[in-house]
Design a protein around this motif. Structure first.
Motif, mmCIF file in Angstrom:
data_model
loop_
_atom_site.group_PDB
_atom_site.id
_atom_site.type_symbol
_atom_site.label_atom_id
_atom_site.label_comp_id
_atom_site.label_asym_id
_atom_site.label_seq_id
_atom_site.Cartn_x
_atom_site.Cartn_y
_atom_site.Cartn_z
ATOM 1 N N PRO A 1 3.188 -0.589 -6.108
ATOM 2 C CA PRO A 1 2.035 0.000 -5.284
ATOM 3 C C PRO A 1 0.609 -0.826 -5.697
ATOM 4 O O PRO A 1 0.445 -1.151 -6.891
ATOM 5 C CB PRO A 1 2.074 1.521 -5.755
ATOM 6 N N ASN B 1 0.875 -1.115 -0.073
ATOM 7 C CA ASN B 1 -0.139 0.236 -0.017
ATOM 8 C C ASN B 1 1.104 1.314 -0.065
ATOM 9 O O ASN B 1 0.575 2.256 -0.823
ATOM 10 C CB ASN B 1 -0.991 0.115 1.396
ATOM 11 N N ASP B 2 1.911 1.464 0.777
ATOM 12 C CA ASP B 2 2.852 2.419 0.632
ATOM 13 C C ASP B 2 4.138 1.785 0.503
ATOM 14 O O ASP B 2 4.876 1.490 1.316
ATOM 15 C CB ASP B 2 2.827 2.959 2.258
ATOM 16 N N GLU C 1 3.409 -4.250 6.630
ATOM 17 C CA GLU C 1 1.933 -4.451 6.009
ATOM 18 C C GLU C 1 1.587 -5.998 6.040
ATOM 19 O O GLU C 1 0.667 -6.186 5.477
ATOM 20 C CB GLU C 1 2.286 -4.131 4.709
ATOM 21 N N PRO D 1 -3.662 -0.815 -4.337
ATOM 22 C CA PRO D 1 -4.659 -0.043 -3.543
ATOM 23 C C PRO D 1 -5.075 -1.062 -2.379
ATOM 24 O O PRO D 1 -5.721 -0.568 -1.414
ATOM 25 C CB PRO D 1 -5.955 0.026 -4.647
ATOM 26 N N GLU D 2 -5.148 -2.460 -2.635
ATOM 27 C CA GLU D 2 -5.779 -3.259 -1.651
ATOM 28 C C GLU D 2 -4.774 -3.709 -0.501
ATOM 29 O O GLU D 2 -3.474 -3.958 -0.923
ATOM 30 C CB GLU D 2 -6.438 -4.561 -2.314
ATOM 31 N N GLY D 3 -5.371 -3.780 0.498
ATOM 32 C CA GLY D 3 -4.430 -4.611 1.654
ATOM 33 C C GLY D 3 -4.304 -5.916 1.690
ATOM 34 O O GLY D 3 -5.003 -6.530 0.933
#
Length: 115
Positions: free
Chosen positions: A53, A13-14, A104, A55-57
């Protein structure tokens, strides 16, 4: 035909934060790519780690993970936990390795030291 293992790709995500964290854990330099990815430059003979990158975790146990071999398992487990890893139970029971997760939630193992 021949293939070469060049990159281990890790969704994040980051990407900046996760790559920086792993850079500190492994001592490998991190480089920003032009497309928003971050690359950890591995020592010669090992694949680079490429943080991508998404968007989903993370929602389930990893299907692939890294095993890291330390000189001193207890010292490395404590150091990496101090950097923000956490112990996780994936049903491994009592083993010679320690299962941890990065910030994460990606699982990895610190194996027993090899002498």
């Amino acid at each position: 035909m021949a293939l070469r293992f060049s990159d281990l790709c890790i969704d994040a995500n980051d990407v900046k934060a996760l790559a920086t964290w792993w850079s500190e854990v492994l001592g490998w330099p991190a480089e920003d790519a032009d497309d928003g990815d971050v690359v950890l430059r591995a020592p010669a003979g090992a694949p680079d780690w490429l943080f991508l990158p998404v968007p989903e975790g993370k929602t389930i146990k990893n299907r692939i993970h890294m095993d890291l071999t330390p000189d001193d398992q207890q010292a490395e487990v404590e150091r990496v936990i101090g950097l923000g890893a956490r112990r996780v139970d994936i049903g491994q029971g009592e083993q010679t390795w320690v299962v941890l997760a990065d910030p994460e939630g990606n699982e990895f193992c610190i194996l027993a030291a090899q002498g």
